[in-house]
Scaffold this motif. Structure first.
Motif, mmCIF file in Angstrom:
data_model
loop_
_atom_site.group_PDB
_atom_site.id
_atom_site.type_symbol
_atom_site.label_atom_id
_atom_site.label_comp_id
_atom_site.label_asym_id
_atom_site.label_seq_id
_atom_site.Cartn_x
_atom_site.Cartn_y
_atom_site.Cartn_z
ATOM 1 N N THR A 125 74.398 -1.258 14.101
ATOM 2 C CA THR A 125 74.815 -0.530 12.897
ATOM 3 C C THR A 125 74.479 -1.330 11.642
ATOM 4 O O THR A 125 73.990 -0.784 10.660
ATOM 5 C CB THR A 125 76.333 -0.243 12.950
ATOM 6 O OG1 THR A 125 76.608 0.501 14.130
ATOM 7 C CG2 THR A 125 76.794 0.538 11.743
ATOM 8 N N CYS A 167 70.545 -1.316 10.600
ATOM 9 C CA CYS A 167 69.863 -0.068 10.251
ATOM 10 C C CYS A 167 69.541 0.064 8.771
ATOM 11 O O CYS A 167 69.687 -0.856 8.004
ATOM 12 C CB CYS A 167 70.685 1.122 10.732
ATOM 13 S SG CYS A 167 70.448 1.469 12.474
ATOM 14 N N ARG A 208 70.244 2.282 17.467
ATOM 15 C CA ARG A 208 71.385 3.200 17.583
ATOM 16 C C ARG A 208 71.965 3.030 18.973
ATOM 17 O O ARG A 208 71.420 3.524 19.942
ATOM 18 C CB ARG A 208 70.879 4.639 17.432
ATOM 19 C CG ARG A 208 71.517 5.402 16.338
ATOM 20 C CD ARG A 208 71.078 6.845 16.271
ATOM 21 N NE ARG A 208 69.747 7.208 16.621
ATOM 22 C CZ ARG A 208 68.742 7.420 15.767
ATOM 23 N NH1 ARG A 208 68.945 7.265 14.489
ATOM 24 N NH2 ARG A 208 67.562 7.794 16.189
ATOM 25 N N TYR A 229 72.117 10.594 18.518
ATOM 26 C CA TYR A 229 71.516 9.507 19.279
ATOM 27 C C TYR A 229 70.001 9.670 19.359
ATOM 28 O O TYR A 229 69.259 8.716 19.161
ATOM 29 C CB TYR A 229 72.105 9.432 20.685
ATOM 30 C CG TYR A 229 71.550 8.261 21.464
ATOM 31 C CD1 TYR A 229 72.039 6.981 21.251
ATOM 32 C CD2 TYR A 229 70.513 8.431 22.372
ATOM 33 C CE1 TYR A 229 71.520 5.896 21.928
ATOM 34 C CE2 TYR A 229 69.990 7.344 23.058
ATOM 35 C CZ TYR A 229 70.497 6.087 22.838
ATOM 36 O OH TYR A 229 69.973 5.028 23.502
ATOM 37 N N GLY A 249 68.965 10.922 15.078
ATOM 38 C CA GLY A 249 69.763 10.530 13.919
ATOM 39 C C GLY A 249 70.098 11.653 12.964
ATOM 40 O O GLY A 249 70.610 11.406 11.879
#
Length: 180
Positions: free
Chosen positions: A27, A30, A55, A164, A167
């Motif tokens: 997380t 990203c 992810r 997933y 996104g």
């Protein structure tokens, strides 16, 4: 080392701590860090024609008092100094929630884009979207998610799979349209 120490001093295992830590790390790695001020490319793995961002979704399964919750607490303790450092540096923090999650539309609303409808006076969207779509959700009772997804018409399971896979999720609804 932290996982070994924590597992030794608590009622959990290093693997459970790692299972909580990896999604947190994914997380943090990203999108926002591809934007100013750092101007780095997106963190991703390219496998042929597939681009895979970090992810990650993990589910820990075990009996009551097996250390699942302890592992989550220890991971949050480890992440707290990182959050403080990022905040002090003026960098954005991912969104965080401790569940429960119940519908795909609720999840989409939490991560929504600007609404297509605009205020005629200002030209601004009637509902502001969320710029930073990084989200970390810790659902202590995943069984609740499974039960919610079994309700007639519930889109939670489909939403999680879409988030997933690519996104994004834009349910087609009669009113209160939300896209992300």
């Amino acid at each position: 080392q932290y996982a070994k120490w924590a597992a030794h001093n608590q009622e959990t295992t290093p693997l459970a701590i790692l299972a909580h830590l990896l999604p947190f790390v994914g997380t943090y790695l990203c999108k926002p860090y591809a934007c100013p001020p750092m101007k780095q490319p997106k963190t991703q793995l390219v496998l042929g024609s597939i681009t895979a961002p970090p992810r990650l979704m993990t589910v820990l399964v075990g009996s009551s008092a097996s250390g699942k919750g302890t592992a989550a607490t220890l991971t949050k303790t480890l992440i707290r100094p990182l959050n403080a450092a990022l905040k002090d540096a003026g960098l954005p923090l991912p969104q965080y929630a401790d569940g429960p999650m119940s519908t795909g539309e609720g999840l989409a609303d939490w991560l929504r884009d600007d609404s297509e409808e605009t205020n005629p006076d200002t030209g601004e969207p009637t509902r502001q979207g969320v710029d930073d779509k990084r989200a970390m959700i810790v659902e202590e009772e995943f069984g609740a998610c499974l039960r919610a997804s079994q309700r007639t018409g519930n889109t939670f399971s489909a939403a999680v799979r879409r988030f997933y896979d690519d996104g994004s999720y834009s349910p087609i609804t009669k009113s209160n349209k939300t896209a992300c």
